[in-house]
Design an enzyme around this catalytic site. Structure first.
Site, mmCIF file in Angstrom:
data_model
loop_
_atom_site.group_PDB
_atom_site.id
_atom_site.type_symbol
_atom_site.label_atom_id
_atom_site.label_comp_id
_atom_site.label_asym_id
_atom_site.label_seq_id
_atom_site.Cartn_x
_atom_site.Cartn_y
_atom_site.Cartn_z
ATOM 1 C CD GLU A 56 -2.619 1.734 0.450
ATOM 2 O OE1 GLU A 56 -3.051 2.896 0.477
ATOM 3 O OE2 GLU A 56 -2.968 0.901 -0.416
ATOM 4 C CG HIS A 59 -0.769 2.234 -4.990
ATOM 5 N ND1 HIS A 59 -0.606 2.409 -6.343
ATOM 6 C CD2 HIS A 59 -2.042 2.633 -4.718
ATOM 7 C CE1 HIS A 59 -1.714 2.885 -6.866
ATOM 8 N NE2 HIS A 59 -2.598 3.034 -5.907
ATOM 9 C CG HIS A 121 -9.035 4.656 -6.955
ATOM 10 N ND1 HIS A 121 -8.482 5.909 -6.996
ATOM 11 C CD2 HIS A 121 -8.046 3.830 -6.538
ATOM 12 C CE1 HIS A 121 -7.218 5.848 -6.625
ATOM 13 N NE2 HIS A 121 -6.922 4.584 -6.353
ATOM 14 C CG HIS A 222 -16.630 -8.325 -16.460
ATOM 15 N ND1 HIS A 222 -16.324 -7.106 -17.046
ATOM 16 C CD2 HIS A 222 -15.462 -9.001 -16.374
ATOM 17 C CE1 HIS A 222 -15.032 -7.048 -17.303
ATOM 18 N NE2 HIS A 222 -14.486 -8.188 -16.917
ATOM 19 C CG HIS A 287 -8.174 -9.472 -16.981
ATOM 20 N ND1 HIS A 287 -8.578 -9.871 -18.233
ATOM 21 C CD2 HIS A 287 -9.269 -8.900 -16.409
ATOM 22 C CE1 HIS A 287 -9.844 -9.575 -18.417
ATOM 23 N NE2 HIS A 287 -10.293 -8.966 -17.321
#
Length: 312
Positions: A56, A59, A121, A222, A287
């Site tokens: 975290e 990032h 986000h 999806h 992906h």
């Protein structure tokens, strides 16, 4: 222009890295690795050495550095290319969405957010990446000419005028907008942890149309949306090859879009097949990389259509 080329390239690569690391945070459930503190991590400038806190905080750190690069690129574009509305749009669009996704990320840490908001986000980060990429491609292909004083010069378009019919432009713009919807649904699948809602591929839980409830419904929507995107991109590729005026750039872009769409669907299948295995994280990150590349290519094709409309 050499310095601006490298600065814009670094910004685009950096935004791609931010996207990748954001997906890593989500997939490893490291979003709470720093508690509810921001910009500090659990009240410390240097976080505790746990995997979640390091992922975290890394990032956050990379996002801050990239934010500075995007700001510097925007300032450089304003200094050298402010006569070009296109360059200014991409430079300051990247800056706007970089700041927006950073604010949303900070709010998500301090105040719990819904899954729908958290999916945005990733969507805003993707737009920041795409605009950074478009700016870089425009600069590196010579689409923008630095102002020489006075009224300056009009920007060139790479490859000159790209032949494109009005119908083709509309199909490309529809596909680009639709791809963003597919990406948002995919991000929603991740944040609601609905990936396991559809076990097996191409069937969902052994059925062509499963019961559309809960995680199963989200995951199935999806999948259907991704198939729709494949159909759209394949049709555009067919038109670019068979029906459109000769344009090597358009054909090449359409072929890349089709290839990335196919690979994106294949990687989505591999995500399902690797659920519960050591390969799951890798396939999920691949992906994300592929869908980001696909969105970037479709955005570039949209820009080609916009330029063709202005020139035509």
């Amino acid at each position: 222009m050499k310095g601006l080329k490298w600065l814009s390239t670094a910004s685009a690569i950096g935004m791609g890295l931010v996207l990748f690391m954001g997906a890593l945070v989500t997939k490893t459930e490291s979003g709470e690795g720093c508690g509810t503190d921001w910009p500090l991590c659990n009240g410390k400038f240097v976080p505790a050495y746990t995997i979640e806190s390091m992922i975290e905080y890394s990032h956050r750190f990379v996002s801050g550095i990239v934010g500075i690069l995007v700001l510097a690129a925007a300032i450089a574009v304003f200094m050298r290319l402010r006569h070009s509305g296109e360059a200014m749009l991409f430079a300051f669009g990247a800056l706007f969405f970089t700041v927006l996704q950073a604010i949303l990320g900070a709010l998500a840490v301090i105040f719990p957010q819904s899954d729908a908001v958290m999916a945005l986000h990733f969507g805003f980060s993707l737009v920041a990446f795409a605009t950074s990429l478009l700016l870089t491609v425009g600069i590196r292909t010579g689409a923008y000419v630095p102002s020489t004083g006075g009224s300056g010069r009009r920007p060139r378009t790479d490859g000159g005028s790209v032949p494109m019919t009005a119908g083709m432009r509309r199909w490309i713009w529809v596909a680009t907008i639709y791809s963003y919807v597919v990406v948002y649904i995919g991000a929603f699948v991740r944040h609601t942890e609905s990936t396991g809602g559809c076990l097996g591929w191409p069937l969902c839980n052994g059925e062509i149309v499963p019961t559309l409830e809960g995680a199963t419904g989200i995951a199935f929507v999806h999948r259907v949306a991704a198939v729709g995107l494949l159909a759209l991109v394949a049709y555009i590729g067919h038109r670019a090859t068979r029906s459109e005026p000769a344009s090597a750039l358009l054909r090449k872009s359409a072929n890349w879009a089709l290839l990335l769409t196919v690979l994106q669907i294949a990687s989505g299948a591999s995500v399902v097949w690797s659920l519960g295995s050591d390969w799951y994280l890798l396939t999920a990150l691949i992906h994300v990389v592929l869908v980001s590349g696909l969105f970037g290519v479709l955005c570039y094709m949209s820009v080609l259509g916009w330029r063709a409309r202005r020139i035509g």
